[in-house]
Design a protein around this motif. Structure first.
Motif, PDB file in Angstrom:
ATOM      1  N   VAL A 123     -56.415   7.914   7.710  1.00 27.44           N
ATOM      2  CA  VAL A 123     -54.980   8.059   7.468  1.00 27.44           C
ATOM      3  C   VAL A 123     -54.239   6.864   8.051  1.00 27.44           C
ATOM      4  O   VAL A 123     -54.586   6.373   9.134  1.00 27.44           O
ATOM      5  N   THR A 124     -53.219   6.414   7.340  1.00 30.93           N
ATOM      6  CA  THR A 124     -52.324   5.370   7.828  1.00 30.93           C
ATOM      7  C   THR A 124     -50.962   5.989   8.116  1.00 30.93           C
ATOM      8  O   THR A 124     -50.392   6.671   7.255  1.00 30.93           O
ATOM      9  N   GLY A 125     -50.466   5.765   9.323  1.00 30.97           N
ATOM     10  CA  GLY A 125     -49.154   6.267   9.711  1.00 30.97           C
ATOM     11  C   GLY A 125     -48.151   5.135   9.773  1.00 30.97           C
ATOM     12  O   GLY A 125     -48.463   4.027  10.223  1.00 30.97           O
ATOM     13  N   ILE A 126     -46.928   5.420   9.311  1.00 27.33           N
ATOM     14  CA  ILE A 126     -45.838   4.435   9.330  1.00 27.33           C
ATOM     15  C   ILE A 126     -44.658   5.081  10.023  1.00 27.33           C
ATOM     16  O   ILE A 126     -44.241   6.183   9.641  1.00 27.33           O
ATOM     17  N   VAL A 127     -44.120   4.425  11.046  1.00 24.28           N
ATOM     18  CA  VAL A 127     -43.006   5.000  11.796  1.00 24.28           C
ATOM     19  C   VAL A 127     -41.868   4.002  11.913  1.00 24.28           C
ATOM     20  O   VAL A 127     -42.075   2.788  11.894  1.00 24.28           O
ATOM     21  N   ALA A 128     -40.661   4.548  12.040  1.00 26.60           N
ATOM     22  CA  ALA A 128     -39.485   3.779  12.448  1.00 26.60           C
ATOM     23  C   ALA A 128     -39.216   4.134  13.902  1.00 26.60           C
ATOM     24  O   ALA A 128     -39.255   5.301  14.287  1.00 26.60           O
ATOM     25  N   ILE A 129     -38.956   3.121  14.713  1.00 26.62           N
ATOM     26  CA  ILE A 129     -38.769   3.335  16.148  1.00 26.62           C
ATOM     27  C   ILE A 129     -37.561   2.537  16.598  1.00 26.62           C
ATOM     28  O   ILE A 129     -37.313   1.430  16.099  1.00 26.62           O
ATOM     29  N   ASP A 130     -36.741   3.114  17.477  1.00 25.15           N
ATOM     30  CA  ASP A 130     -35.541   2.389  17.903  1.00 25.15           C
ATOM     31  C   ASP A 130     -35.851   1.526  19.121  1.00 25.15           C
ATOM     32  O   ASP A 130     -36.973   1.528  19.647  1.00 25.15           O
ATOM     33  N   LEU A 131     -34.855   0.768  19.589  1.00 24.85           N
ATOM     34  CA  LEU A 131     -35.091  -0.190  20.657  1.00 24.85           C
ATOM     35  C   LEU A 131     -35.345   0.461  22.001  1.00 24.85           C
ATOM     36  O   LEU A 131     -35.771  -0.207  22.945  1.00 24.85           O
ATOM     37  N   ARG A 132     -35.105   1.762  22.112  1.00 24.15           N
ATOM     38  CA  ARG A 132     -35.443   2.476  23.339  1.00 24.15           C
ATOM     39  C   ARG A 132     -36.906   2.935  23.332  1.00 24.15           C
ATOM     40  O   ARG A 132     -37.387   3.479  24.321  1.00 24.15           O
ATOM     41  N   GLY A 133     -37.587   2.763  22.197  1.00 25.13           N
ATOM     42  CA  GLY A 133     -38.965   3.227  22.084  1.00 25.13           C
ATOM     43  C   GLY A 133     -39.076   4.652  21.608  1.00 25.13           C
ATOM     44  O   GLY A 133     -40.119   5.286  21.803  1.00 25.13           O
ATOM     45  N   ARG A 134     -38.043   5.171  20.970  1.00 26.72           N
ATOM     46  CA  ARG A 134     -38.063   6.546  20.471  1.00 26.72           C
ATOM     47  C   ARG A 134     -38.321   6.543  18.964  1.00 26.72           C
ATOM     48  O   ARG A 134     -37.654   5.826  18.211  1.00 26.72           O
ATOM     49  N   ILE A 135     -39.265   7.361  18.541  1.00 26.83           N
ATOM     50  CA  ILE A 135     -39.605   7.423  17.121  1.00 26.83           C
ATOM     51  C   ILE A 135     -38.517   8.173  16.373  1.00 26.83           C
ATOM     52  O   ILE A 135     -38.146   9.297  16.726  1.00 26.83           O
ATOM     53  N   LEU A 136     -38.004   7.542  15.336  1.00 20.48           N
ATOM     54  CA  LEU A 136     -36.940   8.124  14.522  1.00 20.48           C
ATOM     55  C   LEU A 136     -37.493   8.972  13.381  1.00 20.48           C
ATOM     56  O   LEU A 136     -36.855   9.933  12.950  1.00 20.48           O
ATOM     57  N   GLY A 137     -38.640   8.624  12.886  1.00 20.54           N
ATOM     58  CA  GLY A 137     -39.250   9.362  11.780  1.00 20.54           C
ATOM     59  C   GLY A 137     -40.461   8.605  11.280  1.00 20.54           C
ATOM     60  O   GLY A 137     -40.732   7.478  11.702  1.00 20.54           O
ATOM     61  N   GLY A 138     -41.201   9.231  10.390  1.00 21.43           N
ATOM     62  CA  GLY A 138     -42.396   8.573   9.896  1.00 21.43           C
ATOM     63  C   GLY A 138     -43.020   9.292   8.727  1.00 21.43           C
ATOM     64  O   GLY A 138     -42.595  10.387   8.339  1.00 21.43           O
ATOM     65  N   VAL A 139     -44.015   8.653   8.159  1.00 20.10           N
ATOM     66  CA  VAL A 139     -44.779   9.228   7.062  1.00 20.10           C
ATOM     67  C   VAL A 139     -46.254   8.915   7.286  1.00 20.10           C
ATOM     68  O   VAL A 139     -46.608   7.982   8.022  1.00 20.10           O
ATOM     69  N   GLU A 140     -47.106   9.700   6.667  1.00 20.50           N
ATOM     70  CA  GLU A 140     -48.531   9.424   6.639  1.00 20.50           C
ATOM     71  C   GLU A 140     -48.988   9.295   5.201  1.00 20.50           C
ATOM     72  O   GLU A 140     -48.525  10.047   4.332  1.00 20.50           O
TER      73      GLU A 140
END
Length: 428
Positions: A123-140
């Motif tokens: 599986v490949t995971g793709i995430v958006a992460i903000d500058l604080r290092g918090r994951i905003l959301g993602g897809v697999e």
């Protein structure tokens, strides 16, 4: 991992923000930047780190936390605000206080994101992460099979489509974490499990998104996430001493940290895949009892099917089915998983005795998805290690360790040298 969409950011009158520039697609190839997997030691990096961990924070507090003079903190805060990385919170200023130094500051995280891509064997995971290092959301998405260039083009297309959902944020960087042997300078990867040789991971994914790109071995990236993204533990300064990070899921791996920096050998990470375990499990290399061929998810599923665990067919079963069978009372599944846990514990103990680190951290779904096995890991570790007793702990990122690993690769340059890195993104 579920898909999420960020709600519109509140427009508070206390925040003065520059308009977010649209993404510009460069005609030239996107730059490949070696990941900087360390705790940054420049004044700008130190101030930005305090803002991430403690913000909103006053300049006086930041000076005490970093050991910098108040004047130095003032200069760095001004430069980081001008670069668009920090913002002031006039609404939180102490009542009656006079002067800008009394105004708290924090990371200006709302205009930006970075993109993390973890390419797994399945599986490949793709995430958006903000500058604080918090994951905003993602897809697999399933990791594509077939020719490596076509597979990478499909991953880049998936990442581009995902980033296109975040209309209110400007993407700054993309980080890729994966197994195999990575050349962090060129972004080329050899990944035998995927059949890739000299695969242009950096050029394909960075170019596909039109962003600077960094590529790192995934276990080294997981170790970096413990340094840079994990909450601070009282009495545990990650920038001091040594750490051993051990990973087990479909693959196995290890990384070492030294005084706040992930050790990255010039010729790429070493391998523990073929460490002997004493088992009789055959390995594709021709030997028997190699670690990865014994404790990896696919090997465990195959062993469960061979042992007649109910509901397990090696061709299509998941490791979760083996865990569920054990929880439902299957003696064969329970014995199989206990033996796997003991092998993992003995292996971690041998590595601990070899490196003698100050900290030992275990990551990967072999630990986090099967907590019933952890006591057996700990027991085998204690029985095998010949050194004085030490605590081992499971990563706090749980089953999202791969996501945070990819995310920290996308953030590492910004964290190590925020002002230089943001200037690089502004030239894209």
């Amino acid at each position: 991992m579920s898909t999420s969409t960020l709600p519109s950011a509140a427009r508070s009158p206390q925040f003065v923000r520059r308009p977010v520039r649209p993404v510009r697609r460069p005609a030239a190839p996107a730059p490949i930047v070696r990941p900087d997997l360390r705790v940054g030691d420049s004044p700008a990096a130190a101030v930005f780190r305090v803002a991430r961990a403690r913000g909103p924070v006053s300049r006086d507090t930041a000076a005490r936390a970093t050991g910098l003079s108040t004047a130095t903190v003032n200069r760095q805060v001004a430069a980081l605000i001008d670069a668009g990385l920090l913002r002031e919170r006039a609404d939180l200023a102490i009542s009656g206080a006079v002067g800008r130094p009394r105004v708290p500051f924090e990371v200006d995280h709302e205009p930006y994101l970075t993109v993390g891509v973890h390419i797994g064997a399945v599986v490949t995971g793709i995430v958006a992460i903000d500058l604080r290092g918090r994951i905003l959301g993602g897809v697999e998405v399933p990791t594509p099979t077939g020719p490596q260039d076509l597979a990478l083009a499909r991953i880049a297309n998936s990442a581009r489509a995902f980033v296109g959902r975040w209309h209110r944020r400007r993407p700054l960087w993309v980080g890729v974490a994966l197994g195999g042997r990575v050349d962090p300078v060129t972004g080329l990867v050899d990944h035998p499990r995927l059949g890739w040789s000299g695969a242009p991971v950096g050029p394909a994914i960075g170019g596909g998104l039109g962003l600077p790109v960094s590529v790192a071995p995934h276990v080294e990236a997981m170790a970096a996430s413990e340094l840079l993204l994990a909450p601070h533990r009282p009495g545990d300064d990650a920038a001091v001493g040594t750490g051993l990070y051990f990973y087990a899921r479909e693959t196995v791996g290890v990384a070492v940290t030294i005084d706040g920096r992930v050790h990255t050998p010039t010729n790429g990470p070493g391998s523990i895949a073929h460490l002997p375990t004493g088992s009789s499990t055959p390995c594709p290399c021709g030997a028997r009892g190699c670690l990865e061929a014994t404790v990896g998810d696919r090997a465990t599923i195959t062993a469960a099917a061979d042992a007649g665990v109910p509901g397990i067919a090696a061709a299509d079963a998941s490791i979760g089915a083996v865990y569920r069978a054990a929880a439902s009372g299957s003696r064969a599944a329970q014995e199989l998983l206990v033996e796997r846990a003991r092998i993992l514990g003995r292996t971690v103990a041998m590595l601990r005795d070899l490196f003698n680190p100050d900290r030992v951290i275990l990551g990967g779904q072999a630990f986090t998805e099967h907590p019933a096995g952890v006591p057996h890991v700990a027991e085998a570790f204690a029985r095998t290690s010949t050194l004085s007793r030490t605590d081992i702990r499971i990563t706090g990122f749980g089953n999202r360790v791969q996501e945070f690993a990819a995310g920290v690769v996308s953030l590492s340059s910004l964290y190590a040298d925020p002002l230089t890195s943001i200037r690089r993104t502004n030239h894209q």
